[in-house]
Scaffold this active site. Sequence first.
Site, PDB file in Angstrom:
ATOM      1  N   LYS A   7       0.830  -1.214   0.000  1.00 25.92           N
ATOM      2  CA  LYS A   7       0.000   0.000   0.000  1.00 25.92           C
ATOM      3  C   LYS A   7       0.859   1.256   0.000  1.00 25.92           C
ATOM      4  N   PHE A   8       1.976   1.220   0.749  1.00 28.42           N
ATOM      5  CA  PHE A   8       2.841   2.415   0.755  1.00 28.42           C
ATOM      6  C   PHE A   8       3.747   2.415  -0.467  1.00 28.42           C
ATOM      7  N   CYS A 143      14.336   2.148  12.188  1.00 30.45           N
ATOM      8  CA  CYS A 143      14.032   1.313  13.371  1.00 30.45           C
ATOM      9  C   CYS A 143      12.823   1.870  14.097  1.00 30.45           C
ATOM     10  N   VAL A 144      11.831   1.016  14.361  1.00 29.03           N
ATOM     11  CA  VAL A 144      10.668   1.387  15.180  1.00 29.03           C
ATOM     12  C   VAL A 144      10.692   0.449  16.380  1.00 29.03           C
ATOM     13  N   SER A 150       3.886  -2.358  13.364  1.00 29.84           N
ATOM     14  CA  SER A 150       2.631  -2.600  12.626  1.00 29.84           C
ATOM     15  C   SER A 150       1.578  -1.533  12.844  1.00 29.84           C
ATOM     16  N   LYS A 151       2.063  -0.275  13.054  1.00 31.93           N
ATOM     17  CA  LYS A 151       1.145   0.863  13.158  1.00 31.93           C
ATOM     18  C   LYS A 151       1.347   1.807  11.985  1.00 31.93           C
ATOM     19  N   ARG A 152       1.993   1.346  10.904  1.00 32.46           N
ATOM     20  CA  ARG A 152       2.266   2.162   9.726  1.00 32.46           C
ATOM     21  C   ARG A 152       3.115   3.386  10.063  1.00 32.46           C
ATOM     22  N   LEU A 153       3.999   3.242  11.064  1.00 34.82           N
ATOM     23  CA  LEU A 153       4.917   4.340  11.396  1.00 34.82           C
ATOM     24  C   LEU A 153       6.061   4.409  10.381  1.00 34.82           C
ATOM     25  N   LEU A 392      26.379  -0.152   5.092  1.00 35.60           N
ATOM     26  CA  LEU A 392      26.708  -0.652   6.442  1.00 35.60           C
ATOM     27  C   LEU A 392      25.470  -1.255   7.121  1.00 35.60           C
TER      28      LEU A 392
HETATM   29  C1  LIG Z   1      14.970  11.007  -2.549  1.00 35.86           C
HETATM   30  C2  LIG Z   1      15.276  10.433  -1.131  1.00 35.86           C
HETATM   31  C3  LIG Z   1      14.478   9.179  -0.700  1.00 35.86           C
HETATM   32  C4  LIG Z   1      14.827   8.695   0.741  1.00 35.86           C
HETATM   33  C5  LIG Z   1      13.994   7.436   1.129  1.00 35.86           C
HETATM   34  C6  LIG Z   1      14.374   6.217   0.295  1.00 35.86           C
HETATM   35  C7  LIG Z   1      13.576   4.973   0.772  1.00 35.86           C
HETATM   36  C8  LIG Z   1      14.110   4.422   2.123  1.00 35.86           C
HETATM   37  C9  LIG Z   1      13.306   3.187   2.580  1.00 35.86           C
HETATM   38  C10 LIG Z   1      13.778   2.678   3.947  1.00 35.86           C
HETATM   39  C11 LIG Z   1      15.091   1.938   3.855  1.00 35.86           C
HETATM   40  C12 LIG Z   1      15.554   1.423   5.211  1.00 35.86           C
HETATM   41  C13 LIG Z   1      16.909   0.708   5.063  1.00 35.86           C
HETATM   42  C14 LIG Z   1      17.422   0.186   6.383  1.00 35.86           C
HETATM   43  O1  LIG Z   1      17.271   0.800   7.427  1.00 35.86           O
HETATM   44  C15 LIG Z   1      18.138  -1.195   6.401  1.00 35.86           C
HETATM   45  S1  LIG Z   1      16.855  -2.521   6.442  1.00 35.86           S
HETATM   46  C16 LIG Z   1      16.611  -2.636   8.197  1.00 35.86           C
HETATM   47  C17 LIG Z   1      15.236  -2.103   8.590  1.00 35.86           C
HETATM   48  N1  LIG Z   1      15.080  -2.147  10.046  1.00 35.86           N
HETATM   49  C18 LIG Z   1      14.803  -3.283  10.725  1.00 35.86           C
HETATM   50  O2  LIG Z   1      14.591  -4.339  10.162  1.00 35.86           O
HETATM   51  C19 LIG Z   1      14.795  -3.145  12.242  1.00 35.86           C
HETATM   52  C20 LIG Z   1      13.698  -3.990  12.890  1.00 35.86           C
HETATM   53  N2  LIG Z   1      12.386  -3.706  12.299  1.00 35.86           N
HETATM   54  C21 LIG Z   1      11.749  -2.516  12.550  1.00 35.86           C
HETATM   55  O3  LIG Z   1      12.227  -1.621  13.237  1.00 35.86           O
HETATM   56  C22 LIG Z   1      10.398  -2.334  11.856  1.00 35.86           C
HETATM   57  O4  LIG Z   1       9.903  -3.607  11.508  1.00 35.86           O
HETATM   58  C23 LIG Z   1      10.500  -1.458  10.570  1.00 35.86           C
HETATM   59  C24 LIG Z   1      10.807  -0.022  10.983  1.00 35.86           C
HETATM   60  C25 LIG Z   1      11.567  -1.995   9.634  1.00 35.86           C
HETATM   61  C26 LIG Z   1       9.148  -1.480   9.857  1.00 35.86           C
HETATM   62  O5  LIG Z   1       8.145  -1.032  10.763  1.00 35.86           O
HETATM   63  P1  LIG Z   1       6.848  -1.971  11.056  1.00 35.86           P
HETATM   64  O6  LIG Z   1       6.215  -1.463  12.304  1.00 35.86           O
HETATM   65  O7  LIG Z   1       7.257  -3.387  10.975  1.00 35.86           O
HETATM   66  O8  LIG Z   1       5.875  -1.716   9.766  1.00 35.86           O
HETATM   67  P2  LIG Z   1       4.869  -0.474   9.579  1.00 35.86           P
HETATM   68  O9  LIG Z   1       5.366   0.725  10.283  1.00 35.86           O
HETATM   69  O10 LIG Z   1       3.494  -0.937   9.918  1.00 35.86           O
HETATM   70  O11 LIG Z   1       4.993  -0.194   7.994  1.00 35.86           O
HETATM   71  C27 LIG Z   1       4.808  -1.265   7.068  1.00 35.86           C
HETATM   72  C28 LIG Z   1       5.334  -0.755   5.759  1.00 35.86           C
HETATM   73  O12 LIG Z   1       6.762  -0.565   5.880  1.00 35.86           O
HETATM   74  C29 LIG Z   1       7.421  -1.332   4.859  1.00 35.86           C
HETATM   75  N3  LIG Z   1       8.719  -1.804   5.344  1.00 35.86           N
HETATM   76  C30 LIG Z   1       8.943  -2.732   6.296  1.00 35.86           C
HETATM   77  N4  LIG Z   1      10.266  -2.926   6.459  1.00 35.86           N
HETATM   78  C31 LIG Z   1      10.902  -2.080   5.586  1.00 35.86           C
HETATM   79  C32 LIG Z   1      12.271  -1.817   5.269  1.00 35.86           C
HETATM   80  N5  LIG Z   1      13.280  -2.482   5.882  1.00 35.86           N
HETATM   81  N6  LIG Z   1      12.544  -0.907   4.301  1.00 35.86           N
HETATM   82  C33 LIG Z   1      11.554  -0.263   3.646  1.00 35.86           C
HETATM   83  N7  LIG Z   1      10.216  -0.467   3.905  1.00 35.86           N
HETATM   84  C34 LIG Z   1       9.912  -1.361   4.869  1.00 35.86           C
HETATM   85  C35 LIG Z   1       6.472  -2.492   4.588  1.00 35.86           C
HETATM   86  O13 LIG Z   1       6.765  -3.044   3.312  1.00 35.86           O
HETATM   87  C36 LIG Z   1       5.115  -1.771   4.645  1.00 35.86           C
HETATM   88  O14 LIG Z   1       4.906  -1.045   3.440  1.00 35.86           O
HETATM   89  P3  LIG Z   1       3.935  -1.671   2.281  1.00 35.86           P
HETATM   90  O15 LIG Z   1       2.554  -1.793   2.885  1.00 35.86           O
HETATM   91  O16 LIG Z   1       4.028  -0.729   1.123  1.00 35.86           O
HETATM   92  O17 LIG Z   1       4.558  -3.040   1.952  1.00 35.86           O
HETATM   93  C1  LIG Z   2      23.253  -3.834   5.470  1.00 38.77           C
HETATM   94  N1  LIG Z   2      22.536  -3.050   6.516  1.00 38.77           N
HETATM   95  C2  LIG Z   2      21.467  -2.215   5.933  1.00 38.77           C
HETATM   96  C3  LIG Z   2      22.105  -3.835   7.691  1.00 38.77           C
HETATM   97  C4  LIG Z   2      21.048  -4.850   7.393  1.00 38.77           C
HETATM   98  N2  LIG Z   2      19.732  -4.589   7.387  1.00 38.77           N
HETATM   99  N3  LIG Z   2      19.059  -5.763   7.100  1.00 38.77           N
HETATM  100  C5  LIG Z   2      19.959  -6.771   6.930  1.00 38.77           C
HETATM  101  C6  LIG Z   2      19.832  -8.135   6.618  1.00 38.77           C
HETATM  102  C7  LIG Z   2      20.976  -8.915   6.499  1.00 38.77           C
HETATM  103  C8  LIG Z   2      22.266  -8.325   6.653  1.00 38.77           C
HETATM  104  C9  LIG Z   2      23.494  -9.109   6.498  1.00 38.77           C
HETATM  105  C10 LIG Z   2      24.470  -8.662   5.598  1.00 38.77           C
HETATM  106  C11 LIG Z   2      25.650  -9.385   5.455  1.00 38.77           C
HETATM  107  C12 LIG Z   2      25.837 -10.552   6.216  1.00 38.77           C
HETATM  108  F1  LIG Z   2      26.952 -11.269   6.059  1.00 38.77           F
HETATM  109  C13 LIG Z   2      24.860 -10.999   7.146  1.00 38.77           C
HETATM  110  C14 LIG Z   2      23.679 -10.261   7.268  1.00 38.77           C
HETATM  111  O1  LIG Z   2      22.675 -10.614   8.111  1.00 38.77           O
HETATM  112  C15 LIG Z   2      22.803 -11.895   8.776  1.00 38.77           C
HETATM  113  C16 LIG Z   2      21.512 -12.100   9.558  1.00 38.77           C
HETATM  114  N4  LIG Z   2      21.539 -11.222  10.721  1.00 38.77           N
HETATM  115  C17 LIG Z   2      20.745 -10.164  10.844  1.00 38.77           C
HETATM  116  C18 LIG Z   2      21.052  -9.643  12.097  1.00 38.77           C
HETATM  117  N5  LIG Z   2      22.025 -10.389  12.660  1.00 38.77           N
HETATM  118  C19 LIG Z   2      22.339 -11.368  11.785  1.00 38.77           C
HETATM  119  C20 LIG Z   2      22.393  -6.984   6.962  1.00 38.77           C
HETATM  120  C21 LIG Z   2      21.248  -6.216   7.098  1.00 38.77           C
END
Ligand SMILES: CCCCCCCCCCCCCC(=O)CSCCNC(=O)CCNC(=O)[C@H](O)C(C)(C)COP(=O)(O)OP(=O)(O)OC[C@H]1O[C@@H](n2cnc3c(N)ncnc32)[C@H](O)[C@@H]1OP(=O)(O)O
Ligand SMILES: CN(C)Cc1n[nH]c2ccc(-c3ccc(F)cc3OCCn3ccnc3)cc12
Length: 392
Positions: A7-8, A143-144, A150-153, A392
Site C-alpha cells: 500500500k505504501f 528502526c521502530v 505494525s502501526k504504519r509508522l 553498512l
Molecule cells: C529522494 C530520497 C528518498 C529517501 C527514502 C528512500 C527509501 C528508504 C526506505 C527505507 C530503507 C531502510 C533501510 C534500512 O534501514 C536497512 S533494512 C533494516 C530495517 N530495520 C529493521 O529491520 C529493524 C527492525 N524492524 C523494525 O524496526 C520495523 O519492523 C520497521 C521499521 C523496519 C518497519 O516497521 P513496522 O512497524 O514493521 O511496519 P509499519 O510501520 O506498519 O509499515 C509497514 C510498511 O513498511 C514497509 N517496510 C517494512 N520494512 C521495511 C524496510 N526495511 N525498508 C523499507 N520499507 C519497509 C512495509 O513493506 C510496509 O509497506 P507496504 O505496505 O508498502 O509493503
Molecule cells: C546492510 N545493513 C542495511 C544492515 C542490514 N539490514 N538488514 C539486513 C539483513 C541482512 C544483513 C546481512 C548482511 C551481510 C551478512 F553477512 C549478514 C547479514 O545478516 C545476517 C543475519 N543477521 C541479521 C542480524 N544479525 C544477523 C544486513 C542487514
Amino acid sequence: AIENRHKFWETQPVGQFKDIGDSSLPEGPIEQPTALSEVKQEPYNLPAPYEWISCDLDTEEMCLEVYNLLTNNYVEDDENMFRFNYSKEFLQWALRPPGYYKSWHIGVRVKSSKKLVAFITGVPARIRVRDDVVTMAEVNFLCVHKKLRSKRLAPVMIKEVTRRVHLENIWQAAYTAGVVIPTPIATCQYWHRSLNPRKLIDVGFSRLGPRMTMSRTIKLYKLPDSTVTPGFRQMELRDVPAVTRLLKGYLSQFAVAPDFDENDVEHWLLPKENVVDGYVVESPLTHEITDFCSFYTLPSTILGNPNYSTLKAAYSYYNVANKTPLIQLMNDALIIAKIKDYDVFNALDVMENESFLKELKFGPGDGKLHYYLYNYRLKHPIKPSELGLVLL
Ligand SMILES: CCCCCCCCCCCCCC(=O)CSCCNC(=O)CCNC(=O)[C@H](O)C(C)(C)COP(=O)(O)OP(=O)(O)OC[C@H]1O[C@@H](n2cnc3c(N)ncnc32)[C@H](O)[C@@H]1OP(=O)(O)O
Ligand SMILES: CN(C)Cc1n[nH]c2ccc(-c3ccc(F)cc3OCCn3ccnc3)cc12
C-alpha cells in the site's frame, strides 16, 4: 493472483512489481526534481503522543539513546537468535561522512517521557549508476521500537527522510534490506567464514558437519599466526591518494558503485579501532601500493544464550587485488581477523567475492540482502557481481 499489496510502496517512485519486464520504461530517474519551494516545508504529522527530533550525534547522550534503541530493537536474523549491535563509535562514523546533514539523523520521541522510539537516517553519497554519477541519500538504520510495530509508522519515517533529502535538492536514494519490497535492483547472498568454530557451534550459529568432530572442525578452520603477503600492513593517512586511485580504477567495472574521492576514502577506509580496518600491500621493492583490503566491525547480540552475550563479526568492505591474488589478499584479511579475536568473517557475493568464498571455506548464510534505488529505474536487476556498493 495472491494480492501481495504494498500500500505504501505502490505510491512511491520506485520500480513497481507490475512493471517488471516492461522494457519500454526508460532507465534513470522516475520523477523529475521539483522546485524547492514546492517541497513540503513542515514535517509530516505524527500520532499525537510523538514528536520529531533531529539527533545530534556529536553529543554522547544522544548517541547513547540511539545506540540503546538500536541495540534493543534493530535487525534480527530470521530465527531471532542474533540482533545487530552497532557500537556508538560505529554509528558516529557511519553517520558523519563528508558533507553529512544533522537534519537527516531523524528520531521520533514520546513528548511526555522524551523516550526515543523510532529512528531513520540518510547520508549523502555520490553513486555512479552505469555512466551516470548521481548524488543520493544512503538511507539506513530505520528502526521502530518493538512496542510500536505494525502501526504504519515506517511509511511516515520514510516520507519524512524523503522530504528532508528533497530540501537539499537531492532526488535519489540507495538502501538495502533483508525484506523484498518494490523492487530490488540486485539480490545478494551473504556468506560466513568461521574463525572461532567452537563458539559458533555453542551459540547455534553453526552446526557440526556430518561425520565431523569438534577437534576436526577446529582444525578445518585453522589459520596461520601471521599474514603471508610481503608488504602487507595497516593503511595510513599517507596511503589515501594511492588507495583512492586503486579503488576508483577497480570500482569503474561495476554497474553500480560509489564515486569515492580522497575525502571519502579518508573517512570510510582509514582504520578506526573497533569500527573499520584497512590494509595495503606496499611492494617491498618499489614501495608502490599494489593492493588494498578492508572490513568493518559489527557485533551481534546473542539472544538468550547463558554462556555468551556477543558475537564478534567482521564484514568484508572494499577490496582491490591488483598484483596479489584476491584469494591470498582475503586469506590475509581472515588471518588478521582471527588474530584480532573475531568469531566470524562475513561477506556478500558482490564484486568478485564469489571467486574466493568457497575456497576460503565460507558457508552460505540463511538469507538474502536486497539492494534498492529510490526514484531511479533499472530496466533489469543487475547480478551481485555487477554491484560495487557495500552499505553498512
Ligand atoms: C529522494 C530520497 C528518498 C529517501 C527514502 C528512500 C527509501 C528508504 C526506505 C527505507 C530503507 C531502510 C533501510 C534500512 O534501514 C536497512 S533494512 C533494516 C530495517 N530495520 C529493521 O529491520 C529493524 C527492525 N524492524 C523494525 O524496526 C520495523 O519492523 C520497521 C521499521 C523496519 C518497519 O516497521 P513496522 O512497524 O514493521 O511496519 P509499519 O510501520 O506498519 O509499515 C509497514 C510498511 O513498511 C514497509 N517496510 C517494512 N520494512 C521495511 C524496510 N526495511 N525498508 C523499507 N520499507 C519497509 C512495509 O513493506 C510496509 O509497506 P507496504 O505496505 O508498502 O509493503
Ligand atoms: C546492510 N545493513 C542495511 C544492515 C542490514 N539490514 N538488514 C539486513 C539483513 C541482512 C544483513 C546481512 C548482511 C551481510 C551478512 F553477512 C549478514 C547479514 O545478516 C545476517 C543475519 N543477521 C541479521 C542480524 N544479525 C544477523 C544486513 C542487514
